[in-house]
Design an enzyme around this catalytic site. Structure first.
Site, mmCIF file in Angstrom:
data_model
loop_
_atom_site.group_PDB
_atom_site.id
_atom_site.type_symbol
_atom_site.label_atom_id
_atom_site.label_comp_id
_atom_site.label_asym_id
_atom_site.label_seq_id
_atom_site.Cartn_x
_atom_site.Cartn_y
_atom_site.Cartn_z
ATOM 1 N N HIS A 59 0.811 -1.225 0.000
ATOM 2 C CA HIS A 59 0.000 0.000 0.000
ATOM 3 C C HIS A 59 0.842 1.273 0.000
ATOM 4 C CE1 HIS A 59 -3.417 -2.626 1.599
ATOM 5 N NE2 HIS A 59 -3.854 -2.123 0.473
ATOM 6 N N ASP A 150 -6.346 0.093 -7.018
ATOM 7 C CA ASP A 150 -5.958 -0.978 -6.094
ATOM 8 C C ASP A 150 -6.912 -2.140 -6.327
ATOM 9 O OD1 ASP A 150 -5.068 -2.548 -4.054
ATOM 10 O OD2 ASP A 150 -5.780 -1.267 -2.426
ATOM 11 N N SER A 151 -6.631 -2.912 -7.364
ATOM 12 C CA SER A 151 -7.582 -3.921 -7.832
ATOM 13 C C SER A 151 -7.158 -5.326 -7.449
ATOM 14 C CB SER A 151 -7.696 -3.852 -9.359
ATOM 15 O OG SER A 151 -6.446 -4.187 -9.953
ATOM 16 N N ASP A 153 -6.999 -9.396 -8.981
ATOM 17 C CA ASP A 153 -6.526 -9.914 -10.266
ATOM 18 C C ASP A 153 -7.544 -9.611 -11.369
ATOM 19 O OD1 ASP A 153 -4.403 -10.878 -8.867
ATOM 20 O OD2 ASP A 153 -4.822 -12.996 -9.181
#
Length: 269
Positions: A59, A150-151, A153
């Site tokens: 992060h 911020d995904s 897959d």
């Protein structure tokens, strides 16, 4: 005591768990575990999203690299990121508005209740939460200084965040764009798709971080748009004492790619 095992392309990661704290199914299957060595662990559709032990390695690099590459970021969008980790890091900057866009309300609610890495970020008055597909949000949203993706897959509900149309929309809606771009070691197909689609930006670069509980530990990111790395030390002053992993040295070092990865990137330019 049991083991959680995530398999990927002929190998895998095994983590000893003490118990499953919670599980819910809806848009996605969301599980929260208490692990033996890594603290709480969030799993979505069978894939490890974070552990308390190493989530700052991810992060902080996802957020502070683009945020400190902008001269004065005030309006930020986080697409995905329902665990609140990226949101927490964005709020360490002098922002006035942050919109978090996630398609799955379950992720946000369960992470607030059972994970807690947001450290109160969801309740910050500068934050607006929008439950929506990220691409649909971009079609009609205002322009942002920074957009961070911020995904999970690129399968299932996150698939639309990886296609060329999404990148074209993002290029019109921000000064600086940043996304995670999977493992360049074991997820080359996903990585190459993101490299190819990032070409809609005039300028882009790949950087990396080590995230031990992600596939083969080496993780990649793409930053694109009008970014520069000037005055990192001066900008970092406002973050001193607030990061566990990120600093200006690691920022610059993250862009030093090994030869095999340079060739991979150059093959997509």
């Amino acid at each position: 005591m049991d083991w959680f095992v995530e398999y990927y392309n002929g190998c895998g990661l095994a983590i000893k768990v003490r118990r499953k704290i919670y599980e819910a199914s809806g848009v996605q299957k969301v599980e929260v575990y208490e692990t033996e060595s890594f603290g709480k662990m969030l799993v979505i559709d069978g894939k490890v999203q974070l552990t308390e032990f190493d989530e700052p390695f991810y992060h902080e690099m996802l957020v502070h690299v683009p945020m400190l590459s902008h001269p004065n970021p005030k309006k930020v969008a986080v697409i995905g990121g329902g665990d609140g980790g990226a949101l927490r890091e964005v709020l360490k900057h002098d922002v006035v508005k942050v919109i978090l866009v996630d398609i799955d309300r379950n992720v946000i609610e369960l992470c607030r209740k059972y994970v807690g890495i947001d450290e109160g970020a969801f309740d910050d008055e500068r934050v607006e939460i929008v439950i929506s597909d990220g691409k649909e949000f971009l079609r009609n949203c205002e322009k942002f200084d920074v957009i961070i993706v911020d995904s999970t897959d690129p399968v299932g509900v996150s698939d639309t965040l990886f296609d060329r149309e999404f990148f074209k929309l993002a290029a019109k809606k921000c000064d600086i764009f940043c996304c995670q771009s999977q493992s360049p070691l074991i997820q080359k197909e996903y990585f190459r798709i993101l490299l190819e689609n990032s070409k809609v930006f005039e300028s882009w670069r790949v950087y990396t971080s080590c995230v031990p509980t992600y596939p083969l530990a080496l993780w990649s990111f793409i930053i694109a748009g009008k970014f520069d790395f000037d005055m990192l030390e001066e900008k970092f002053e406002r973050l001193k004492g607030k990061t566990r992993h990120y600093n200006p040295d690691i920022h610059r070092a993250a862009f030093a790619l090994p030869e095999w990865l340079k060739k991979e990137v150059e093959g997509c330019t």
